[in-house]
Motif scaffolding. Structure first.
Motif, PDB file in Angstrom:
ATOM      1  N   ILE A 173       0.848  -1.191   0.000  1.00 48.14           N
ATOM      2  CA  ILE A 173       0.000   0.000   0.000  1.00 48.14           C
ATOM      3  C   ILE A 173       0.887   1.246   0.000  1.00 48.14           C
ATOM      4  O   ILE A 173       1.936   1.270   0.649  1.00 48.14           O
ATOM      5  N   THR A 174       0.476   2.268  -0.724  1.00 43.75           N
ATOM      6  CA  THR A 174       1.295   3.467  -0.919  1.00 43.75           C
ATOM      7  C   THR A 174       1.764   4.083   0.391  1.00 43.75           C
ATOM      8  O   THR A 174       2.905   4.542   0.500  1.00 43.75           O
ATOM      9  N   THR A 175       0.896   4.102   1.396  1.00 39.32           N
ATOM     10  CA  THR A 175       1.264   4.718   2.676  1.00 39.32           C
ATOM     11  C   THR A 175       2.070   3.784   3.583  1.00 39.32           C
ATOM     12  O   THR A 175       2.386   4.148   4.712  1.00 39.32           O
ATOM     13  N   THR A 176       2.428   2.606   3.094  1.00 43.34           N
ATOM     14  CA  THR A 176       3.218   1.608   3.831  1.00 43.34           C
ATOM     15  C   THR A 176       2.783   1.459   5.294  1.00 43.34           C
ATOM     16  O   THR A 176       3.585   1.597   6.214  1.00 43.34           O
ATOM     17  N   PRO A 177       1.501   1.181   5.540  1.00 41.34           N
ATOM     18  CA  PRO A 177       1.027   1.142   6.929  1.00 41.34           C
ATOM     19  C   PRO A 177       1.611  -0.004   7.747  1.00 41.34           C
ATOM     20  O   PRO A 177       1.908  -1.085   7.239  1.00 41.34           O
ATOM     21  N   VAL A 178       1.754   0.275   9.032  1.00 44.56           N
ATOM     22  CA  VAL A 178       2.108  -0.712  10.050  1.00 44.56           C
ATOM     23  C   VAL A 178       0.931  -0.819  11.009  1.00 44.56           C
ATOM     24  O   VAL A 178       0.388   0.204  11.450  1.00 44.56           O
ATOM     25  N   PHE A 179       0.523  -2.051  11.317  1.00 48.51           N
ATOM     26  CA  PHE A 179      -0.564  -2.275  12.270  1.00 48.51           C
ATOM     27  C   PHE A 179      -0.186  -3.497  13.096  1.00 48.51           C
ATOM     28  O   PHE A 179      -0.177  -4.622  12.601  1.00 48.51           O
ATOM     29  N   LEU A 180       0.165  -3.264  14.369  1.00 46.32           N
ATOM     30  CA  LEU A 180       0.535  -4.332  15.294  1.00 46.32           C
ATOM     31  C   LEU A 180      -0.428  -4.358  16.468  1.00 46.32           C
ATOM     32  O   LEU A 180      -0.895  -3.314  16.918  1.00 46.32           O
ATOM     33  N   ASP A 181      -0.711  -5.553  16.971  1.00 53.41           N
ATOM     34  CA  ASP A 181      -1.447  -5.725  18.219  1.00 53.41           C
ATOM     35  C   ASP A 181      -0.490  -6.401  19.183  1.00 53.41           C
ATOM     36  O   ASP A 181      -0.089  -7.559  18.978  1.00 53.41           O
ATOM     37  N   VAL A 182      -0.096  -5.670  20.242  1.00 55.03           N
ATOM     38  CA  VAL A 182       0.944  -6.117  21.165  1.00 55.03           C
ATOM     39  C   VAL A 182       0.338  -6.456  22.524  1.00 55.03           C
ATOM     40  O   VAL A 182      -0.437  -5.670  23.068  1.00 55.03           O
ATOM     41  N   HIS A 183       0.707  -7.619  23.064  1.00 54.06           N
ATOM     42  CA  HIS A 183       0.295  -8.033  24.404  1.00 54.06           C
ATOM     43  C   HIS A 183       1.559  -8.233  25.245  1.00 54.06           C
ATOM     44  O   HIS A 183       2.453  -8.998  24.850  1.00 54.06           O
ATOM     45  N   LEU A 184       1.623  -7.549  26.394  1.00 61.78           N
ATOM     46  CA  LEU A 184       2.781  -7.650  27.274  1.00 61.78           C
ATOM     47  C   LEU A 184       2.372  -8.147  28.655  1.00 61.78           C
ATOM     48  O   LEU A 184       1.360  -7.687  29.198  1.00 61.78           O
ATOM     49  N   PRO A 185       3.153  -9.047  29.254  1.00 61.63           N
ATOM     50  CA  PRO A 185       2.918  -9.433  30.647  1.00 61.63           C
ATOM     51  C   PRO A 185       3.255  -8.272  31.582  1.00 61.63           C
ATOM     52  O   PRO A 185       3.866  -7.277  31.163  1.00 61.63           O
ATOM     53  N   PRO A 186       2.882  -8.383  32.854  1.00 62.89           N
ATOM     54  CA  PRO A 186       3.164  -7.305  33.809  1.00 62.89           C
ATOM     55  C   PRO A 186       4.649  -6.943  33.874  1.00 62.89           C
ATOM     56  O   PRO A 186       5.524  -7.819  33.847  1.00 62.89           O
ATOM     57  N   ASN A 187       4.900  -5.631  33.915  1.00 64.24           N
ATOM     58  CA  ASN A 187       6.226  -5.067  34.173  1.00 64.24           C
ATOM     59  C   ASN A 187       7.296  -5.484  33.158  1.00 64.24           C
ATOM     60  O   ASN A 187       8.479  -5.552  33.483  1.00 64.24           O
ATOM     61  N   THR A 188       6.886  -5.752  31.925  1.00 67.88           N
ATOM     62  CA  THR A 188       7.847  -6.110  30.883  1.00 67.88           C
ATOM     63  C   THR A 188       7.990  -4.961  29.889  1.00 67.88           C
ATOM     64  O   THR A 188       7.116  -4.110  29.765  1.00 67.88           O
ATOM     65  N   GLU A 189       9.104  -4.970  29.166  1.00 67.50           N
ATOM     66  CA  GLU A 189       9.403  -3.890  28.231  1.00 67.50           C
ATOM     67  C   GLU A 189       9.249  -4.340  26.782  1.00 67.50           C
ATOM     68  O   GLU A 189       9.279  -5.537  26.476  1.00 67.50           O
ATOM     69  N   PHE A 190       9.094  -3.350  25.915  1.00 74.69           N
ATOM     70  CA  PHE A 190       8.899  -3.614  24.488  1.00 74.69           C
ATOM     71  C   PHE A 190       9.601  -2.531  23.697  1.00 74.69           C
ATOM     72  O   PHE A 190       9.510  -1.346  24.031  1.00 74.69           O
ATOM     73  N   GLU A 191      10.310  -2.936  22.648  1.00 77.09           N
ATOM     74  CA  GLU A 191      10.942  -1.995  21.733  1.00 77.09           C
ATOM     75  C   GLU A 191      10.584  -2.360  20.298  1.00 77.09           C
ATOM     76  O   GLU A 191      10.489  -3.539  19.958  1.00 77.09           O
ATOM     77  N   TYR A 192      10.410  -1.335  19.481  1.00 76.41           N
ATOM     78  CA  TYR A 192      10.069  -1.566  18.081  1.00 76.41           C
ATOM     79  C   TYR A 192      10.617  -0.412  17.254  1.00 76.41           C
ATOM     80  O   TYR A 192      10.377   0.757  17.567  1.00 76.41           O
ATOM     81  N   CYS A 193      11.363  -0.741  16.207  1.00 80.19           N
ATOM     82  CA  CYS A 193      11.914   0.285  15.326  1.00 80.19           C
ATOM     83  C   CYS A 193      10.848   0.737  14.325  1.00 80.19           C
ATOM     84  O   CYS A 193      10.295  -0.089  13.593  1.00 80.19           O
ATOM     85  N   ILE A 194      10.562   2.023  14.324  1.00 83.68           N
ATOM     86  CA  ILE A 194       9.604   2.620  13.393  1.00 83.68           C
ATOM     87  C   ILE A 194      10.370   3.593  12.505  1.00 83.68           C
ATOM     88  O   ILE A 194      11.021   4.513  13.005  1.00 83.68           O
ATOM     89  N   ALA A 195      10.311   3.382  11.212  1.00 83.57           N
ATOM     90  CA  ALA A 195      11.041   4.253  10.287  1.00 83.57           C
ATOM     91  C   ALA A 195      10.737   5.721  10.572  1.00 83.57           C
ATOM     92  O   ALA A 195       9.579   6.095  10.783  1.00 83.57           O
ATOM     93  N   LYS A 196      11.756   6.549  10.589  1.00 80.91           N
ATOM     94  CA  LYS A 196      11.610   7.936  11.033  1.00 80.91           C
ATOM     95  C   LYS A 196      10.678   8.750  10.140  1.00 80.91           C
ATOM     96  O   LYS A 196      10.124   9.762  10.570  1.00 80.91           O
ATOM     97  N   GLU A 197      10.490   8.300   8.872  1.00 81.29           N
ATOM     98  CA  GLU A 197       9.629   9.066   7.969  1.00 81.29           C
ATOM     99  C   GLU A 197       8.145   8.787   8.185  1.00 81.29           C
ATOM    100  O   GLU A 197       7.291   9.450   7.592  1.00 81.29           O
ATOM    101  N   LEU A 198       7.807   7.823   9.038  1.00 77.51           N
ATOM    102  CA  LEU A 198       6.406   7.482   9.278  1.00 77.51           C
ATOM    103  C   LEU A 198       5.836   8.257  10.463  1.00 77.51           C
ATOM    104  O   LEU A 198       6.524   8.489  11.454  1.00 77.51           O
ATOM    105  N   ASN A 199       4.573   8.657  10.352  1.00 78.53           N
ATOM    106  CA  ASN A 199       3.833   9.143  11.507  1.00 78.53           C
ATOM    107  C   ASN A 199       3.325   7.936  12.284  1.00 78.53           C
ATOM    108  O   ASN A 199       2.938   6.923  11.681  1.00 78.53           O
ATOM    109  N   ALA A 200       3.293   8.037  13.612  1.00 80.85           N
ATOM    110  CA  ALA A 200       2.939   6.867  14.414  1.00 80.85           C
ATOM    111  C   ALA A 200       2.156   7.258  15.654  1.00 80.85           C
ATOM    112  O   ALA A 200       2.342   8.346  16.212  1.00 80.85           O
TER     113      ALA A 200
END
Length: 284
Positions: A173-200
């Motif tokens: 798709i032209t707008t190169t969309p990202v759509f994630l559904d993230v589930h985290l256990p208690p007190n855990t961390e998450f990192e994800y690289c998002i291209a700097k040219e995208l609005n998020a």
């Protein structure tokens, strides 16, 4: 560079269709958008009076709608003769293009109905393309396990973790969309690289979450717009966290919206209204 919180857009309680109750964050007020995202609704209720009337036949032109069903069962039908069942865990990605008239009606009289509808703008050169849609069943959406016991469902775009790249079913798709559904256990961390040219932005629908550096707690039922950078960092609270991550390439084009029509000029809106009123809208 870590993406910190740029803005918080609270969800506003409202209704749409034939009285479906929902919370609208993006699009809840005029001009409150995040290019190319036009609107985000969360619907969630165990009371059939809040959803059973559904969304009877209505038109769209000039953008895409994405419906992600967390729980429940909806039937999509449109003027092109398409019919699709949207069930728990499934997604419908519909391109309204030059015009579609469709309905989304609950197929249940009791139980929970919960999910999201997202509107994504189309670039000017694609606004009059033929309409179409994809029904994506739950089992067609890849899910990857995280080292901390969490998980990520990849609906659009891709997710990379531990030298493994997982691509979602929506690509190209032209707008190169990202759509994630993230589930985290208690007190855990998450990192994800998002291209700097995208609005998020991020939307928390269960539990609690902190975002950025330094970490800052954010509310549920709100669009958390992320600032510049290329790394999203978050930490779940004591109850864990469930949230969606959305990103896409901005179009930087003028937007003129009249209800379900989203074009670039007032003249194009007037043409859409005229086409719809004179049955030219439904040409397949």
């Amino acid at each position: 560079m870590i993406r910190n919180i740029k803005a918080i857009i609270p969800g506003i309680a409202t209704s749409d269709g034939a009285g479906v109750k929902l919370h609208r964050s993006l699009g809840g007020q005029q001009q409150v958008r995040l290019d190319p995202f036009l609107m985000l609704d969360e619907f969630s209720s165990n009371d059939p009076n809040d959803y059973v009337a559904g969304f009877p036949a209505h038109p769209h032109r000039g953008f895409e709608t994405v419906t992600y069903m967390l729980e429940g069962h909806m039937l999509h039908e449109d003027h092109l003769g398409n019919q699709g069942h949207l069930k728990t865990g499934g997604v419908q990605w519909m391109t309204a293009g030059r015009g579609i008239i469709h309905s989304e009606m609950p197929q249940q009289a009791r139980g929970a109905m919960r999910g999201f509808q997202l509107w994504i703008n189309l670039p000017a050169k694609e606004k009059m393309k033929p309409a179409g849609y994809q029904d994506i069943q739950a089992e067609e959406i890849p899910k990857t396990s995280l080292a901390n016991g969490g998980s990520v469902k990849v609906i659009a775009g891709s997710y990379e973790d531990r030298d493994k790249r997982v691509a979602g079913p929506i690509q190209g798709i032209t707008t190169t969309p990202v759509f994630l559904d993230v589930h985290l256990p208690p007190n855990t961390e998450f990192e994800y690289c998002i291209a700097k040219e995208l609005n998020a932005f991020v939307y928390i629908y269960e539990g609690g979450l902190e975002i950025g550096d330094p970490m800052r707690a954010v509310p549920k039922q709100a669009a958390i717009v992320l600032g510049d950078g290329d790394l999203f960092k978050a930490k779940a609270g004591a109850e864990g966290a469930q949230f969606i991550v959305l990103a896409a390439l901005p179009l930087h084009e003028p937007i003129v919206q009249y209800g379900p029509f989203v074009m670039n000029t007032r003249a194009e809106i007037e043409q859409a209204i005229d086409d719809y009123q004179n049955n030219r809208f439904v040409v397949s």
